[in-house]
Design an enzyme around this catalytic site. Structure first.
Site, mmCIF file in Angstrom:
data_model
loop_
_atom_site.group_PDB
_atom_site.id
_atom_site.type_symbol
_atom_site.label_atom_id
_atom_site.label_comp_id
_atom_site.label_asym_id
_atom_site.label_seq_id
_atom_site.Cartn_x
_atom_site.Cartn_y
_atom_site.Cartn_z
ATOM 1 N N LYS A 11 -9.858 -4.334 12.498
ATOM 2 C CA LYS A 11 -8.733 -3.787 13.264
ATOM 3 C C LYS A 11 -8.516 -4.550 14.568
ATOM 4 O O LYS A 11 -7.375 -4.841 14.935
ATOM 5 C CB LYS A 11 -8.935 -2.282 13.536
ATOM 6 C CG LYS A 11 -8.812 -1.416 12.289
ATOM 7 C CD LYS A 11 -7.443 -1.551 11.639
ATOM 8 C CE LYS A 11 -7.256 -0.683 10.429
ATOM 9 N NZ LYS A 11 -6.025 -0.989 9.684
ATOM 10 N N TYR B 47 -14.757 -2.288 9.556
ATOM 11 C CA TYR B 47 -13.378 -1.796 9.701
ATOM 12 C C TYR B 47 -12.871 -2.056 11.122
ATOM 13 O O TYR B 47 -11.754 -2.543 11.321
ATOM 14 C CB TYR B 47 -13.395 -0.298 9.387
ATOM 15 C CG TYR B 47 -12.067 0.417 9.435
ATOM 16 C CD1 TYR B 47 -11.081 0.161 8.495
ATOM 17 C CD2 TYR B 47 -11.829 1.403 10.393
ATOM 18 C CE1 TYR B 47 -9.885 0.865 8.514
ATOM 19 C CE2 TYR B 47 -10.649 2.117 10.414
ATOM 20 C CZ TYR B 47 -9.676 1.840 9.472
ATOM 21 O OH TYR B 47 -8.499 2.546 9.496
ATOM 22 N N LEU C 192 1.485 3.431 -2.135
ATOM 23 C CA LEU C 192 1.025 4.639 -2.841
ATOM 24 C C LEU C 192 -0.247 5.205 -2.202
ATOM 25 O O LEU C 192 -0.876 6.108 -2.752
ATOM 26 C CB LEU C 192 0.799 4.322 -4.327
ATOM 27 C CG LEU C 192 2.016 3.664 -5.019
ATOM 28 C CD1 LEU C 192 1.753 3.492 -6.509
ATOM 29 C CD2 LEU C 192 3.292 4.476 -4.788
ATOM 30 N N GLY C 193 -0.604 4.709 -1.036
ATOM 31 C CA GLY C 193 -1.783 5.211 -0.328
ATOM 32 C C GLY C 193 -1.455 6.431 0.519
ATOM 33 O O GLY C 193 -0.392 7.032 0.386
ATOM 34 N N GLN C 194 -2.399 6.775 1.414
ATOM 35 C CA GLN C 194 -2.261 8.024 2.167
ATOM 36 C C GLN C 194 -0.999 8.037 3.035
ATOM 37 O O GLN C 194 -0.242 9.008 3.023
ATOM 38 C CB GLN C 194 -3.503 8.234 3.051
ATOM 39 C CG GLN C 194 -3.565 9.646 3.620
ATOM 40 C CD GLN C 194 -4.348 9.751 4.924
ATOM 41 O OE1 GLN C 194 -4.767 8.747 5.501
ATOM 42 N NE2 GLN C 194 -4.553 10.962 5.378
ATOM 43 N N ASP D 142 2.495 -1.770 -4.521
ATOM 44 C CA ASP D 142 1.068 -1.437 -4.503
ATOM 45 C C ASP D 142 0.413 -2.214 -5.624
ATOM 46 O O ASP D 142 1.104 -2.820 -6.453
ATOM 47 C CB ASP D 142 0.837 0.084 -4.654
ATOM 48 C CG ASP D 142 -0.426 0.525 -3.921
ATOM 49 O OD1 ASP D 142 -1.513 -0.019 -4.216
ATOM 50 O OD2 ASP D 142 -0.338 1.403 -3.044
ATOM 51 N N ILE D 143 -0.909 -2.149 -5.679
ATOM 52 C CA ILE D 143 -1.624 -2.964 -6.668
ATOM 53 C C ILE D 143 -1.437 -2.418 -8.086
ATOM 54 O O ILE D 143 -1.517 -3.146 -9.062
ATOM 55 C CB ILE D 143 -3.112 -3.117 -6.284
ATOM 56 C CG1 ILE D 143 -3.782 -4.224 -7.083
ATOM 57 C CG2 ILE D 143 -3.869 -1.801 -6.379
ATOM 58 C CD1 ILE D 143 -4.947 -4.871 -6.368
ATOM 59 N N GLY E 207 0.829 -1.207 0.000
ATOM 60 C CA GLY E 207 0.000 0.000 0.000
ATOM 61 C C GLY E 207 0.860 1.253 0.000
ATOM 62 O O GLY E 207 0.494 2.291 0.571
HETATM 63 C C1 AKB Z 1 -10.836 6.343 8.824
HETATM 64 O O1 AKB Z 1 -11.479 7.389 9.018
HETATM 65 O O2 AKB Z 1 -11.338 5.299 8.414
HETATM 66 C C2 AKB Z 1 -9.364 6.352 9.168
HETATM 67 C C3 AKB Z 1 -9.137 5.893 10.573
HETATM 68 C C4 AKB Z 1 -9.364 6.813 11.699
HETATM 69 O O3 AKB Z 1 -8.771 4.782 10.778
HETATM 70 N N1 AKB Z 1 -8.826 7.658 8.952
#
Ligand code: AKB
Length: 314
Positions: free
Chosen positions: A145, A141, A10-12, A34-35, A8
Site C-alpha cells: 500500500k 499488504y 466482483l470483489g467486496q 474480474d479474473i 476486481g
Molecule cells: C483488511 O483488513 O485487510 C482490509 C483493510 C483495512 O485494508 N479490510
C-alpha cells in the site's frame, strides 16, 4: 460523463461500486472486469470482460475496446492473505497496480485505487493518526500500500496521470463478503448475530480499528473522483474514516437490536498481530478540507441497517 473500467469488479468494493457507477453514469459506461465471471448483479447487469490484472496487454486491449477515460483499480489481496502468501501478494498487488497505472497512462485516463489503514505501522502515531506521518508498515499488504501510494504519486508527477486514492479503514457491507482481511470480523459478527445470536471473535477485546459502512465508502470514491483536481494536495492517498471501535463496542451495539447477543474470543495470533500494528483511529481532516469528505453512518446507524438488510437476505 465518464466511461469507466473497473478491475476486481466482483470483489467486496467492486460488487457495489459497479452498480452505483452504472446508476450515475449509465450502464454501458461502466465496464466491469474480474479474473472470473459469476452470477452477481455486477457481472450480469452490464458490460463485463474477463481480465487478469497481471496481464497488461489484455487490460490495455479492453480499455481501448471501450475507449475508457477512467480506470478504477480494485483487484488486490487483502492483509491476512497477503501475509500468508507474501510473494504472490507482491506480484499481484504491485504488478496489477503497475498495469492499471500504465493502462491509465496509455489512455490518458483518470485513475483511482484504494490504499488502506494497513499502510501505517507500529511506529506510526496510534491515535488520530495524521494524514502525513511515519509510514513503516510491517506487513506485506502495508508495504504494497505504501509503495502503491508512492507509485501513484509518481505517475501524477512524472506523466501527469490524474491519480487519486483513499486510505480505507475496514469496510462493512451486507452485499459481498470481504475475503482475507484483518477487519473481516466486523462483517462476520453481523452474519452470526442474525444466524446464531452469538459470535466468536478472532480479534481480541480492546483492539480498536477504524471502520466505515459501504454506502459512505462508495460516496467517498465518487466525490473524490468528481473533485476539482486543482484542490487536491494529497491525492494518494487521503485518510477517510467514519468510526473506530473494538469487538466489545460492536457487540454492545448489536445487543441493542439482538437481545441476548453474546461475544466470545478465540484470538488468531496472525490477524491479531496485523491489527496491533495498525492505528486505533485516523484523522480525516485533509479529506474534509480538500474535497468535502463526509459520512452518514455511525456505529449504531450502521448496525441497525446491517441487521435489517441481513434479516431480509439470510
Ligand atoms: C483488511 O483488513 O485487510 C482490509 C483493510 C483495512 O485494508 N479490510
Amino acid at each position: 460523463m465518464k466511461r469507466i473500467l473497473i478491475t476486481g469488479a466482483l470483489g467486496q468494493i467492486g460488487s457495489e461500486l459497479t452498480l452505483k457507477l452504472r446508476d450515475i453514469y449509465g450502464t454501458d459506461n461502466v465496464i466491469a472486469t474480474d479474473i472470473k465471471k459469476n452470477n452477481s448483479e455486477a457481472a450480469q447487469s452490464g458490460p463485463f470482460e474477463t481480465v487478469d490484472v497481471t496481464d497488461l496487454n489484455k487490460m490495455v486491449e479492453i480499455a481501448k475496446k471501450y475507449n475508457v477515460d477512467t480506470v478504477m483499480h480494485l483487484a488486490a489481496l487483502l492483509s491476512a492473505t497477503a501475509e500468508a502468501k507474501p510473494v504472490f501478494a507482491w506480484n499481484l498487488n504491485m504488478g496489477g497496480l503497475m498495469n492499471g497505472l500504465e493502462t491509465a497512462r496509455e489512455l490518458n485516463a483518470q485513475f483511482f485505487t484504494p490504499s488502506s489503514i494497513g499502510a501505517f505501522g507500529p511506529s506510526t502515531p496510534k491515535d488520530q493518526t495524521p494524514q502525513d506521518t511515519i509510514m513503516r508498515p510491517t506487513t506485506m499488504y502495508g508495504v504494497n500500500k505504501v509503495a502503491g501510494e508512492l507509485l501513484a504519486d509518481y505517475y501524477f508527477h512524472k506523466f501527469g496521470v490524474d491519480t487519486r486514492g483513499l486510505r480505507f479503514p475496514g469496510l462493512i457491507s451486507y452485499v459481498a463478503m470481504p475475503g482475507g482481511g484483518t477487519t473481516d470480523y466486523a462483517v462476520e459478527i453481523y452474519y452470526e448475530a442474525v444466524k446464531n445470536g452469538k459470535y466468536t471473535s478472532y480479534i481480541d477485546k480492546g483492539t480498536y480499528m477504524d471502520m466505515m459502512y459501504m454506502p459512505d465508502a462508495l460516496n467517498a470514491i465518487v466525490d473524490l473522483m468528481e473533485a476539482d483536481s486543482a484542490k487536491l494536495q494529497h491525492r494518494n492517498s487521503f485518510n477517510v474514516t467514519a468510526m473506530s471501535f473494538d469487538p466489545e463496542e460492536i457487540a454492545a451495539s448489536i445487543a441493542k437490536y439482538v437481545p441476548g447477543f453474546e461475544i466470545s474470543y478465540d484470538v488468531d495470533p496472525a490477524r491479531q498481530k496485523i491489527a496491533d500494528s495498525w492505528p486505533n483511529s485516523i484523522d480525516a481532516r485533509a479529506a474534509k478540507e480538500e474535497w468535502g469528505f463526509k459520512f452518514e453512518y455511525d456505529l449504531d446507524r450502521m448496525t441497525k441497517d446491517m441487521l435489517e438488510k441481513l434479516r431480509q437476505k439470510l
